[in-house]
Motif scaffolding. Structure first.
Motif, PDB file in Angstrom:
ATOM      1  N   ILE A 153       0.806  -1.218   0.000  1.00 31.21           N
ATOM      2  CA  ILE A 153       0.000   0.000   0.000  1.00 31.21           C
ATOM      3  C   ILE A 153       0.842   1.274   0.000  1.00 31.21           C
ATOM      4  O   ILE A 153       0.462   2.272  -0.628  1.00 31.21           O
ATOM      5  CB  ILE A 153      -0.993  -0.012   1.182  1.00 31.21           C
ATOM      6  N   GLY A 154       1.992   1.279   0.674  1.00 31.95           N
ATOM      7  CA  GLY A 154       2.843   2.471   0.656  1.00 31.95           C
ATOM      8  C   GLY A 154       3.407   2.740  -0.720  1.00 31.95           C
ATOM      9  O   GLY A 154       3.446   3.885  -1.181  1.00 31.95           O
ATOM     10  N   ASN A 155       3.850   1.691  -1.418  1.00 33.99           N
ATOM     11  CA  ASN A 155       4.309   1.846  -2.793  1.00 33.99           C
ATOM     12  C   ASN A 155       3.157   2.251  -3.704  1.00 33.99           C
ATOM     13  O   ASN A 155       3.329   3.062  -4.620  1.00 33.99           O
ATOM     14  CB  ASN A 155       4.944   0.542  -3.283  1.00 33.99           C
ATOM     15  N   ALA A 156       1.965   1.691  -3.460  1.00 36.25           N
ATOM     16  CA  ALA A 156       0.802   2.063  -4.261  1.00 36.25           C
ATOM     17  C   ALA A 156       0.482   3.541  -4.123  1.00 36.25           C
ATOM     18  O   ALA A 156       0.053   4.199  -5.077  1.00 36.25           O
ATOM     19  CB  ALA A 156      -0.400   1.216  -3.854  1.00 36.25           C
ATOM     20  N   SER A 157       0.730   4.098  -2.934  1.00 35.85           N
ATOM     21  CA  SER A 157       0.424   5.519  -2.717  1.00 35.85           C
ATOM     22  C   SER A 157       1.352   6.428  -3.503  1.00 35.85           C
ATOM     23  O   SER A 157       1.078   7.629  -3.628  1.00 35.85           O
ATOM     24  CB  SER A 157       0.493   5.852  -1.226  1.00 35.85           C
ATOM     25  N   ARG A 158       2.457   5.888  -4.049  1.00 32.64           N
ATOM     26  CA  ARG A 158       3.386   6.685  -4.837  1.00 32.64           C
ATOM     27  C   ARG A 158       3.078   6.620  -6.334  1.00 32.64           C
ATOM     28  O   ARG A 158       3.780   7.242  -7.129  1.00 32.64           O
ATOM     29  CB  ARG A 158       4.825   6.202  -4.598  1.00 32.64           C
ATOM     30  N   THR A 159       2.046   5.881  -6.709  1.00 35.00           N
ATOM     31  CA  THR A 159       1.721   5.772  -8.130  1.00 35.00           C
ATOM     32  C   THR A 159       0.923   6.946  -8.652  1.00 35.00           C
ATOM     33  O   THR A 159       0.826   7.163  -9.844  1.00 35.00           O
ATOM     34  CB  THR A 159       0.903   4.501  -8.404  1.00 35.00           C
ATOM     35  N   GLN A 160       0.288   7.704  -7.762  1.00 37.29           N
ATOM     36  CA  GLN A 160      -0.628   8.786  -8.114  1.00 37.29           C
ATOM     37  C   GLN A 160      -1.974   8.239  -8.626  1.00 37.29           C
ATOM     38  O   GLN A 160      -2.735   8.930  -9.292  1.00 37.29           O
ATOM     39  CB  GLN A 160      -0.021   9.729  -9.154  1.00 37.29           C
ATOM     40  N   LEU A 161      -2.276   7.012  -8.274  1.00 37.33           N
ATOM     41  CA  LEU A 161      -3.536   6.379  -8.655  1.00 37.33           C
ATOM     42  C   LEU A 161      -4.344   5.926  -7.450  1.00 37.33           C
ATOM     43  O   LEU A 161      -5.500   5.544  -7.594  1.00 37.33           O
ATOM     44  CB  LEU A 161      -3.265   5.162  -9.551  1.00 37.33           C
TER      45      LEU A 161
ATOM     46  N   ALA B 278      -7.925  -3.238 -14.874  1.00 36.92           N
ATOM     47  CA  ALA B 278      -7.572  -4.651 -15.067  1.00 36.92           C
ATOM     48  C   ALA B 278      -6.067  -4.903 -15.056  1.00 36.92           C
ATOM     49  O   ALA B 278      -5.631  -6.028 -14.785  1.00 36.92           O
ATOM     50  CB  ALA B 278      -8.158  -5.150 -16.389  1.00 36.92           C
ATOM     51  N   VAL B 279      -5.254  -3.875 -15.339  1.00 35.22           N
ATOM     52  CA  VAL B 279      -3.807  -4.107 -15.387  1.00 35.22           C
ATOM     53  C   VAL B 279      -3.157  -3.952 -14.017  1.00 35.22           C
ATOM     54  O   VAL B 279      -2.000  -4.354 -13.842  1.00 35.22           O
ATOM     55  CB  VAL B 279      -3.102  -3.154 -16.389  1.00 35.22           C
ATOM     56  N   LEU B 280      -3.873  -3.387 -13.060  1.00 35.82           N
ATOM     57  CA  LEU B 280      -3.250  -3.027 -11.796  1.00 35.82           C
ATOM     58  C   LEU B 280      -3.272  -4.169 -10.790  1.00 35.82           C
ATOM     59  O   LEU B 280      -4.201  -4.986 -10.766  1.00 35.82           O
ATOM     60  CB  LEU B 280      -3.950  -1.806 -11.195  1.00 35.82           C
ATOM     61  N   PRO B 281      -2.276  -4.219  -9.912  1.00 33.91           N
ATOM     62  CA  PRO B 281      -2.232  -5.258  -8.887  1.00 33.91           C
ATOM     63  C   PRO B 281      -3.205  -4.971  -7.751  1.00 33.91           C
ATOM     64  O   PRO B 281      -3.645  -3.835  -7.555  1.00 33.91           O
ATOM     65  CB  PRO B 281      -0.784  -5.193  -8.388  1.00 33.91           C
ATOM     66  N   ALA B 282      -3.535  -6.006  -6.992  1.00 33.17           N
ATOM     67  CA  ALA B 282      -4.329  -5.835  -5.775  1.00 33.17           C
ATOM     68  C   ALA B 282      -3.465  -5.148  -4.716  1.00 33.17           C
ATOM     69  O   ALA B 282      -2.255  -5.375  -4.625  1.00 33.17           O
ATOM     70  CB  ALA B 282      -4.796  -7.199  -5.274  1.00 33.17           C
ATOM     71  N   VAL B 283      -4.098  -4.292  -3.917  1.00 32.49           N
ATOM     72  CA  VAL B 283      -3.391  -3.525  -2.886  1.00 32.49           C
ATOM     73  C   VAL B 283      -3.418  -4.310  -1.569  1.00 32.49           C
ATOM     74  O   VAL B 283      -4.490  -4.719  -1.105  1.00 32.49           O
ATOM     75  CB  VAL B 283      -4.031  -2.139  -2.699  1.00 32.49           C
ATOM     76  N   PHE B 284      -2.239  -4.511  -0.969  1.00 34.22           N
ATOM     77  CA  PHE B 284      -2.116  -5.304   0.249  1.00 34.22           C
ATOM     78  C   PHE B 284      -1.420  -4.496   1.346  1.00 34.22           C
ATOM     79  O   PHE B 284      -0.603  -3.623   1.051  1.00 34.22           O
ATOM     80  CB  PHE B 284      -1.299  -6.569  -0.015  1.00 34.22           C
ATOM     81  N   PRO B 285      -1.697  -4.812   2.629  1.00 30.65           N
ATOM     82  CA  PRO B 285      -0.937  -4.194   3.723  1.00 30.65           C
ATOM     83  C   PRO B 285       0.546  -4.545   3.641  1.00 30.65           C
ATOM     84  O   PRO B 285       0.952  -5.524   2.993  1.00 30.65           O
ATOM     85  CB  PRO B 285      -1.575  -4.814   4.981  1.00 30.65           C
ATOM     86  N   SER B 286       1.352  -3.765   4.339  1.00 33.30           N
ATOM     87  CA  SER B 286       2.809  -3.945   4.305  1.00 33.30           C
ATOM     88  C   SER B 286       3.242  -5.280   4.893  1.00 33.30           C
ATOM     89  O   SER B 286       4.309  -5.794   4.556  1.00 33.30           O
ATOM     90  CB  SER B 286       3.490  -2.808   5.066  1.00 33.30           C
TER      91      SER B 286
ATOM     92  N   VAL C 136      -7.673   8.239   1.176  1.00 33.93           N
ATOM     93  CA  VAL C 136      -8.720   8.033   2.175  1.00 33.93           C
ATOM     94  C   VAL C 136      -9.176   6.578   2.187  1.00 33.93           C
ATOM     95  O   VAL C 136      -9.242   5.928   3.227  1.00 33.93           O
ATOM     96  CB  VAL C 136      -9.909   8.980   1.933  1.00 33.93           C
ATOM     97  N   THR C 137      -9.476   6.055   1.003  1.00 31.64           N
ATOM     98  CA  THR C 137     -10.008   4.692   0.917  1.00 31.64           C
ATOM     99  C   THR C 137      -8.925   3.625   0.880  1.00 31.64           C
ATOM    100  O   THR C 137      -9.180   2.462   1.198  1.00 31.64           O
ATOM    101  CB  THR C 137     -10.881   4.544  -0.335  1.00 31.64           C
ATOM    102  N   GLY C 138      -7.707   4.007   0.466  1.00 34.60           N
ATOM    103  CA  GLY C 138      -6.645   3.024   0.308  1.00 34.60           C
ATOM    104  C   GLY C 138      -6.867   2.094  -0.868  1.00 34.60           C
ATOM    105  O   GLY C 138      -6.312   0.992  -0.921  1.00 34.60           O
ATOM    106  N   THR C 139      -7.658   2.540  -1.846  1.00 31.13           N
ATOM    107  CA  THR C 139      -7.960   1.743  -3.037  1.00 31.13           C
ATOM    108  C   THR C 139      -7.695   2.577  -4.282  1.00 31.13           C
ATOM    109  O   THR C 139      -7.576   3.807  -4.226  1.00 31.13           O
ATOM    110  CB  THR C 139      -9.424   1.275  -3.038  1.00 31.13           C
TER     111      THR C 139
END
Length: 491
Positions: free
Chosen positions: A186-194, A215-223, A198-201
């Motif tokens: 999730i921390g790396n996901a927050s650097r994508t600008q996508l 469809a191309v994006l990975p599922a977001v997981f906790p650290s 608030v929702t973490g999604t």
């Protein structure tokens, strides 16, 4: 050795392996349950620069470096690997074919600026992007890179819709290649600008804006969400994943606001935790530091400085003197009117001004190599202080926790303490990004690894009025760097 309420694992039975995949090298370390570094391996990786402003890496070579580092590490061990942690460079982005698992083109490095025109074309959406993601609309982040890559291999996005293409950052590529799981921390996901902070999604509006199919994006997981078995020696699971700066923050032991980590490298990352879900102060970015288990994700502020150690390296090449010699000259030079603002690719935090130009001011025919070296060194600490001053507007910064190569210089750390008027504590361990994720992986296994003892402390000794005057003069030089041809400064 176990955490409260957990059965844990006997620390004597094995080691934790941490992989730190960085821009110039992949490092692997092994820690035992007592927090001792058993062994380490470094495998260099390369970049290519096919055009000005373009920065690429070979994703297959990155993966090979990880496998090689772990293979060499395990060959030196006589006890098993209990679990693995991965720390990675962040905003770098790539695509791969879901059928073959092979990359579709190069990995675009976080420094890559080829999407500057695309960022300018979306400028009217900058407020939306910042509100949802906490980040300025800038080519540094992954969204524009992924959009550019998709335009090369799937311009109409049909292959994406059919599930033939996967997209991700370095951590998601490595996890996919090692375990077959398409996921992102999730921390790396927050650097994508996508990612919506608030929702973490993934945010549907931002996916539409950047033309990136969900469809191309990975599922977001906790650290700390463990994977299944990996194909690394012994088939250990990956128990923790963090971005490199986030991992260093964790290794420093920062768990509440007040202390701030400064990672000194080619550029610098200044990072600290925010209170609750409070956004970062103006001029700084908001990011997700980590998410531990089922707890809410922890927000952090960050200021990315584009050129710090790289400035001294540039002077080293320009003056044909080793960096060590330059720093010796800098120590012997008296503070003077010469200031170097290293806006070689614009200015990062807190200005975020891509139009700024590098400026050397106050020099004359008597300016020598020592004066230039001091100006380069001072540019590092002044830029850090600009970010800390911005952070102060939300909550006082009480202590600077320093790490990275340039932080080993005592004189530079004392200069930082003086310019900032705050104590600086230098981390005693090297490879801090690897240490942080190793600690987190150990906790996931029920182990409590002791932290390092306190490092060297530098307290301010310069007269505050002298320092204020010097920093004001630095700010004048920054204003000059940001000046437009008409004499006005950019917003």
């Amino acid at each position: 050795m176990t955490g409260p309420g957990e059965s844990g694992t006997d620390a004597g039975q094995g080691v934790i392996v941490a992989i730190d995949q960085g821009t110039s090298a992949t490092k692997a370390i092994a820690l035992d349950g007592g927090g001792h570094l058993v062994t380490s391996v470094t495998v260099p990786v390369t970049q290519s620069h096919p055009r000005p402003g373009w920065v690429e890496q070979d994703a297959t070579a990155i993966l090979a470096s990880v496998r090689d580092a772990v293979r060499q590490l395990v060959a030196q061990l006589d006890i098993p690997v209990l679990g693995v942690g991965i720390s990675s460079q962040r905003e770098s982005a790539l695509l791969w074919d879901t059928g073959t698992g092979q990359p579709l083109g190069p990995m675009l490095g976080w420094q890559d600026r080829r999407t500057s025109a695309a960022a300018a074309a979306l400028a009217e959406n900058a407020d939306l992007v910042r509100q949802r993601t906490g980040l300025p609309l800038d080519p540094m982040f992954s969204a524009l890179k992924l959009s550019w890559l998709l335009d090369q291999v799937d311009p109409d996005r049909r292959r994406s819709a059919r599930g033939e293409i996967a997209a991700g950052t370095v951590d998601s590529w490595l996890v996919y290649a090692l375990t077959g799981e398409h996921r992102i921390e999730i921390g790396n996901a927050s650097r994508t600008q996508l990612l919506n902070l608030v929702t973490g999604t993934w945010d549907p509006d931002l996916l539409d804006l950047f033309r990136i199919p969900a469809a191309v994006l990975p599922a977001v997981f906790p650290s700390t969400a463990a994977t299944g078995p990996s194909d690394l020696p012994g088939a250990p699971a990956i128990h923790a994943v963090l971005g490199d700066s986030h991992s260093a923050l964790y290794a420093h032991g920062i768990r509440t606001p007040g202390q701030v980590k400064v990672g000194y490298g080619s550029g610098s990352s200044v990072m600290g935790l925010t209170a609750g879900q409070e956004a970062a102060p103006e001029g700084l970015t908001t990011t997700i530091a980590w998410q531990l288990g089922g707890a809410a994700h922890q927000l952090a502020f960050e200021g990315n400085i584009l050129s710090t150690g790289a400035t001294v390296a540039w002077l080293s090449r320009l003056l044909n003197r080793p960096v060590g010699e330059l720093m010796t000259l800098a120590r012997s030079a008296e503070p003077g009117p010469v200031f170097l603002v290293p806006a070689f690719a614009g200015l990062g935090a807190p200005w975020w001004d891509p139009g700024a130009s590098a400026v050397l001011s106050g020099f004359d025919l008597g300016t020598d190599a020592g004066t230039l070296a001091r100006a380069g060194a001072e540019s590092i600490v002044h830029q850090v202080e600009d970010v800390l001053a911005a952070a102060d507007s939300q909550a006082p910064v009480t202590e600077i926790l320093a790490d990275g190569g340039p932080a080993a210089d005592d004189w530079l750390m004392q200069l930082q303490a003086d310019i900032s008027g705050r104590p600086v504590r230098r981390e005693s361990r090297a490879e801090l990004s690897a240490w942080g994720v190793a600690l987190l992986a150990a906790e996931g296994l029920g182990l409590t690894i002791p932290g390092a003892g306190p490092g060297a402390m530098f307290t301010p000794i310069a007269a505050p009025e002298t320092i204020r005057s010097r920093h004001d003069a630095w700010r004048d030089a920054v204003a000059l760097a940001r000046a437009t041809p008409s004499g006005r400064t950019t917003p």
